[in-house]
Design an enzyme around this catalytic site. Structure first.
Site, PDB file in Angstrom:
ATOM      1  N   GLY A   1      18.063   6.881  34.769  1.00 27.16           N
ATOM      2  CA  GLY A   1      18.116   7.966  35.746  1.00 27.16           C
ATOM      3  C   GLY A   1      17.298   9.107  35.188  1.00 27.16           C
ATOM      4  O   GLY A   1      16.211   8.892  34.654  1.00 27.16           O
TER       5      GLY A   1
ATOM      6  N   GLU B   1       7.944  -2.337  31.024  1.00 22.50           N
ATOM      7  CA  GLU B   1       9.072  -2.890  31.786  1.00 22.50           C
ATOM      8  C   GLU B   1       9.174  -4.389  31.544  1.00 22.50           C
ATOM      9  O   GLU B   1       8.220  -5.130  31.799  1.00 22.50           O
ATOM     10  CB  GLU B   1       8.880  -2.600  33.271  1.00 22.50           C
ATOM     11  CG  GLU B   1       8.950  -1.119  33.581  1.00 22.50           C
ATOM     12  CD  GLU B   1       8.805  -0.815  35.069  1.00 22.50           C
ATOM     13  OE1 GLU B   1       8.469  -1.725  35.846  1.00 22.50           O
ATOM     14  OE2 GLU B   1       9.023   0.349  35.447  1.00 22.50           O
TER      15      GLU B   1
ATOM     16  N   HIS C   1       9.389   2.591  30.533  1.00 22.94           N
ATOM     17  CA  HIS C   1       8.491   2.351  31.686  1.00 22.94           C
ATOM     18  C   HIS C   1       7.039   2.639  31.310  1.00 22.94           C
ATOM     19  O   HIS C   1       6.287   3.216  32.117  1.00 22.94           O
ATOM     20  CB  HIS C   1       8.872   3.225  32.894  1.00 22.94           C
ATOM     21  CG  HIS C   1      10.279   3.081  33.369  1.00 22.94           C
ATOM     22  ND1 HIS C   1      10.687   2.047  34.183  1.00 22.94           N
ATOM     23  CD2 HIS C   1      11.388   3.834  33.146  1.00 22.94           C
ATOM     24  CE1 HIS C   1      11.990   2.184  34.446  1.00 22.94           C
ATOM     25  NE2 HIS C   1      12.437   3.265  33.825  1.00 22.94           N
TER      26      HIS C   1
ATOM     27  N   SER D   1      16.229   2.509  30.131  1.00 22.89           N
ATOM     28  CA  SER D   1      15.442   3.683  30.531  1.00 22.89           C
ATOM     29  C   SER D   1      15.991   4.961  29.867  1.00 22.89           C
ATOM     30  O   SER D   1      15.956   5.067  28.647  1.00 22.89           O
ATOM     31  CB  SER D   1      15.417   3.749  32.056  1.00 22.89           C
ATOM     32  OG  SER D   1      14.486   4.677  32.498  1.00 22.89           O
ATOM     33  N   ALA D   2      16.549   5.908  30.618  1.00 23.58           N
ATOM     34  CA  ALA D   2      17.097   7.132  30.019  1.00 23.58           C
ATOM     35  C   ALA D   2      18.140   6.812  28.946  1.00 23.58           C
ATOM     36  O   ALA D   2      18.233   7.505  27.933  1.00 23.58           O
ATOM     37  CB  ALA D   2      17.705   8.031  31.095  1.00 23.58           C
TER      38      ALA D   2
END
Lengths: 236, 236
Positions: free
Chosen positions: B90, B194, B159, B122-123
């Protein structure tokens, strides 16, 4: 009376540095031969001196002398005495951290509100907004605040990019990011495409540039496209 | 002994949520049926509850129960008692601000260092690094610090995207941004594409994933590509 050009980018494709803005800049800075340059955004991490050299070459083409604020012993005084100011693009975090470090936020804001002609490109435009919370830049340094000059009642998202319908990438699109911003903030955001700028003059605030619309994001509303020559005064 | 999967993304193209990681997750969480979910990154600004519902569905497919940390009166205790932890992706600024607000940075760090199985996507992977200074996210809220968990001696750029040679856009490429980071910081950065993840286990730290190399950025060095199964222990 505020007198600003806030441009999405310094340079458009197939054109030299600032070239697409030369006519506008002649008009903006018509009453001064000397413009103070704020090089603190340091694109690609180049030095203040290297950056000023690049910017100088652009301004030479419109016969204006550019002087880097970093060459003054007292940068606050340099801003107070400026007859025109240009803040170049680069990294907004680096720029804002330096403006706070040197206590230049309030002097710069005051000068712009008094009507000193001001050009911002990219990061230099971002800082004219309410906050830097809609920058695209990487947070490579930690500024003491995200609050910026608040010359406009909205934020700018420079280098605005439309989602690529062919992309298989899972990183957020620009539109998704700005919608996330509005989950936490009320400030309207102008997605300003490369080649567009906002002209503040005579109490007006107009979208200008080469035939491109801008994308307007307001909290709890669907984003809308507005064409060049639209007044942006309604955004608060 | 640290036991982590730090993934670039939760979801790859043409695949459901976490699907490409199911075998890895069965192994990572093999000693627990219950995993604590940290939903604070709120992708697209969705609520903690909405996000937990999405993540639960993914974990149901490997027969694990996911419980949102936001449902506990005492989130520090919830972390201290967790047998497995997953922090979803997020907005990294939103995530880090909330972790500081609830004073969860140190408890979370301690738990991971003690060997509690941890998944980040991700985050949730960004925060395992030294700082969040290489996130791609928009700074929509102001965290009290950019310092994160420091589980790895490097930062992750999730990413990771290669420059598009056909692009006429003037915004910075990812590589340019990371090079700017190294003008101000020494921490190595792993550009994690990714489909790739980093596996920390048995004092090893290995690049894993579907046939993709990762791009390694070190200060004052040219970036290099490293293939899957490369040990990343040399990065400090």
């Amino acid at each position: 009376m505020i007198n600003c050009i806030l441009a999405s980018t310094s340079t458009i494709h197939n054109s030299s540095y600032l070239e697409y803005l030369f006519n506008e800049l002649k008009e903006l800075f018509r009453n001064t031969d000397e413009v103070l340059f704020i090089p603190y955004a340091r694109p690609s991490g180049i030095s203040h001196e290297e950056y000023t050299t690049i910017a100088k070459k652009g301004f030479q083409k419109i016969n204006k002398k550019l002087i880097g604020v970093h060459t003054f012993d007292d940068p606050i005084k340099a801003i107070n005495n400026a007859k025109g100011i240009f803040t170049g693009g680069g990294n907004t975090f680096v720029l804002v951290a330096k403006l706070y470090e040197l206590q230049l936020i309030n002097p710069l804001r005051k000068k712009i509100l008094e009507g000193t002609p001001y050009l911002g490109t990219s990061a230099g435009s971002n800082i004219a907004g309410v906050s830097m919370k809609t920058t695209n830049d990487m947070p490579i340094v930690y500024p003491p605040s995200f609050t910026t000059l608040h010359i406009t009642p909205f934020n700018i998202n420079a280098h605005y990019l439309d989602p690529d319908p062919k992309s298989t990438h899972k990183g957020e699109t620009r539109e998704t990011r700005i919608k996330e911003f509005h989950q936490f903030n009320k400030t309207p955001v102008i997605g300003l495409r490369e080649g567009s700028w906002i002209r503040l003059k005579n109490n007006q605030c107009i979208l200008e540039g080469k035939e491109l619309s801008a994308r307007i994001f307001e909290q709890n509303k669907e984003p809308v496209e507005v064409p060049p020559n639209t007044s942006l005064l309604y955004l608060k």
